[in-house]
Write an enzyme that holds these catalytic residues in place. Structure first.
Site, short mmCIF file in Angstrom:
data_model
loop_
_atom_site.label_atom_id
_atom_site.label_comp_id
_atom_site.label_asym_id
_atom_site.label_seq_id
_atom_site.Cartn_x
_atom_site.Cartn_y
_atom_site.Cartn_z
CB CYS A 26 0.51 -10.07 -5.99
SG CYS A 26 1.21 -10.89 -7.31
CE LYS A 70 6.97 -10.40 -4.72
NZ LYS A 70 6.85 -9.81 -6.10
#
Ligand code: SAJ
Length: 420
Positions: A258, A204
């Site tokens: 993010c 991720k």
């Protein structure tokens, strides 16, 4: 059918909860934010995401999704989707994950599944969560299945991507990974790849870090192009005709909760994250780079009014978290510069104007900061009439130079070093 508790009903938790509820599971959205919980129980949402309002209304009315400020006692599955912010010193703030994990322990039963969806530093499941969950007296991996399954959903197309994107499921052991894979098969039509929890955490982070470093390369190209007298956007367009080149786009900085944050988790955990660290610094330098460009264009700040078109972190969404334009705006405020910030999407508490032309009235310089669809095909003749100055700075290569110049305005493009 399972009883599922989603801890954190934000940008990731709420769509995930709604999707599981739409497949017949009984889902409780557990959050400390009373406003979000109350809105949910009214079948409403407090974030902008296409299609989500309708889905939430439908599953709340069906009784399959309810909101609560208490952790339910009879869940089979716990999905942690809470924020993992960065501290001012760029270290990970894991308090929400820790609190969420602790809230599960009193109700944990044999056969339960615990999934961390929040993007987290490597070894969060192994080193932070397992010791806490083990306080239940249950054996992790055999009596309780634990995994990390990060989301890859793109804000603005969340429901489609939740259904179609492939997923990584990283279990603390194979039984955990298999149990979690079986669960996600209810909502995910994409490939579900099995691995370890720490590998899933690294995947991720590397997905978003790959993007951040490539955006930094584009921003560095923009600066070099202005120095060397070429147009970075032309270089990108021509270079990307190479079958294996994909230069990204320059801009006024990188925002969002993010891309702008995740690489710092690697910088904190590895002394080898040198390029990654430099990429973050380059991207975080862009708001100031644009600020200086504004100041140079105006010959200093002497009471002029400036217009910022767009303040969210990317187009056509309401999210201003880590937005570089909010950083630019605060830099201008600090210099006591009068600013009309116009954004049709930002939530009202941000305090933006909604009408572009009103925002351009008596402005010395208009900066296109976010390529919202509402800013396409503007009437530059009208803007020319309304403005006091004539400078248009496009930081996204969004306007058409000829159209702007035909209206008698001066068009400048971030990264374009021609006509220096
Ligand atoms: N940006 C540029 N130049 C580019 C691309 C983006 O300046 O070429 C800027 C955008 O303006 C924005 C920021 O970067 O400020 C991030 O935008 P984004 O669309 O790349 O990222 P997010 O945060 O909306 O979504 C990303 C996605 N990750 C990847 O594309 C690898 C999404 O799939 C993730 O699920 C999401 O982060 C997340 O939640 O992690």
């Amino acid at each position: 059918m399972k009883n599922i508790c989603v801890i954190g009903i934000g940008y990731v938790g709420l769509p995930t909860a709604a999707m599981f509820a739409s497949k017949g599971h009984k889902v409780v959205g557990f959050d400390v934010n009373k406003k979000a919980v109350n809105a949910l129980n009214r079948g409403e949402i407090i974030i902008e995401e296409p299609g989500l309002k309708e889905l939430v209304k439908q599953v709340v009315e069906s009784g399959n999704l309810t909101g609560s400020t208490e952790c339910p006692e009879d869940s089979d599955v716990y999905i942690i989707a809470v924020p993992t912010p960065i501290n001012p010193d760029k270290t990970a703030d894991m308090r929400y994950v820790e609190t969420a994990t602790r809230s599960i322990v009193p109700n944990l039963r044999e056969g339960n599944i615990v999934i961390l969806e929040s993007t987290s530093p490597p070894r969060t499941v192994e080193d932070l969560m397992l010791p806490i969950l083990s306080e239940s007296g249950l054996e992790m991996g055999t009596q309780v299945y634990v995994a990390h399954s990060p989301e890859r959903i793109l804000p603005g197309q969340v429901l489609y991507e939740l259904r179609t994107n492939s997923r990584i499921v990283g279990g603390i052991n194979d039984e955990s990974a298999q149990a979690v894979k079986a669960l996600y098969e209810d909502i995910c039509e994409g490939e579900i790849c099995i691995t370890t929890a720490t590998t899933a955490e690294m995947c991720k982070l590397m997905e978003n870090t790959f993007r951040d470093v490539n955006i930094a390369l584009a921003n560095e190209l923009a600066k070099m192009s202005e120095e060397l007298g070429v147009n970075a956007w032309e270089v990108i367009s021509l270079a990307n005709k190479h079958p294996r080149v994909n230069l990204h786009s320059p801009g006024p900085g990188v925002g969002g909760h993010c891309i702008a944050l995740d690489p710092w988790f690697l910088v904190e955990k590895s002394k080898n994250a040198l390029l990654i660290n430099q990429g973050r610094l380059i991207n975080d330098s862009m708001p100031e780079y644009v600020f200086e460009k504004i100041k140079d264009t105006l010959g200093g700040f002497n009471g002029q009014l400036i217009t910022l078109l767009g303040v969210t972190y990317k187009p056509d969404i309401d999210d201003v978290r880590e937005s570089p334009i909010m950083k630019l705006w605060s830099m201008l405020k600090k210099e006591k510069v009068a600013v009309n910030a116009c954004d049709p999407h930002a939530n009202e508490k941000v305090g933006c104007m909604r009408d572009v032309y009103a925002a351009c009235y008596r402005s010395s310089m208009v900066i296109l900061c976010v390529n919202h669809k509402e800013f396409k095909d503007l009437d530059f003749d009208k803007i020319k009439e309304l403005m006091e100055g004539d400078a248009i700075l496009d930081t996204r290569n969004y306007f058409d130079r000829e159209t702007v110049e035909k209206a008698g305005l001066k068009y400048m493009l971030l990264g374009d070093g021609r006509n220096k």
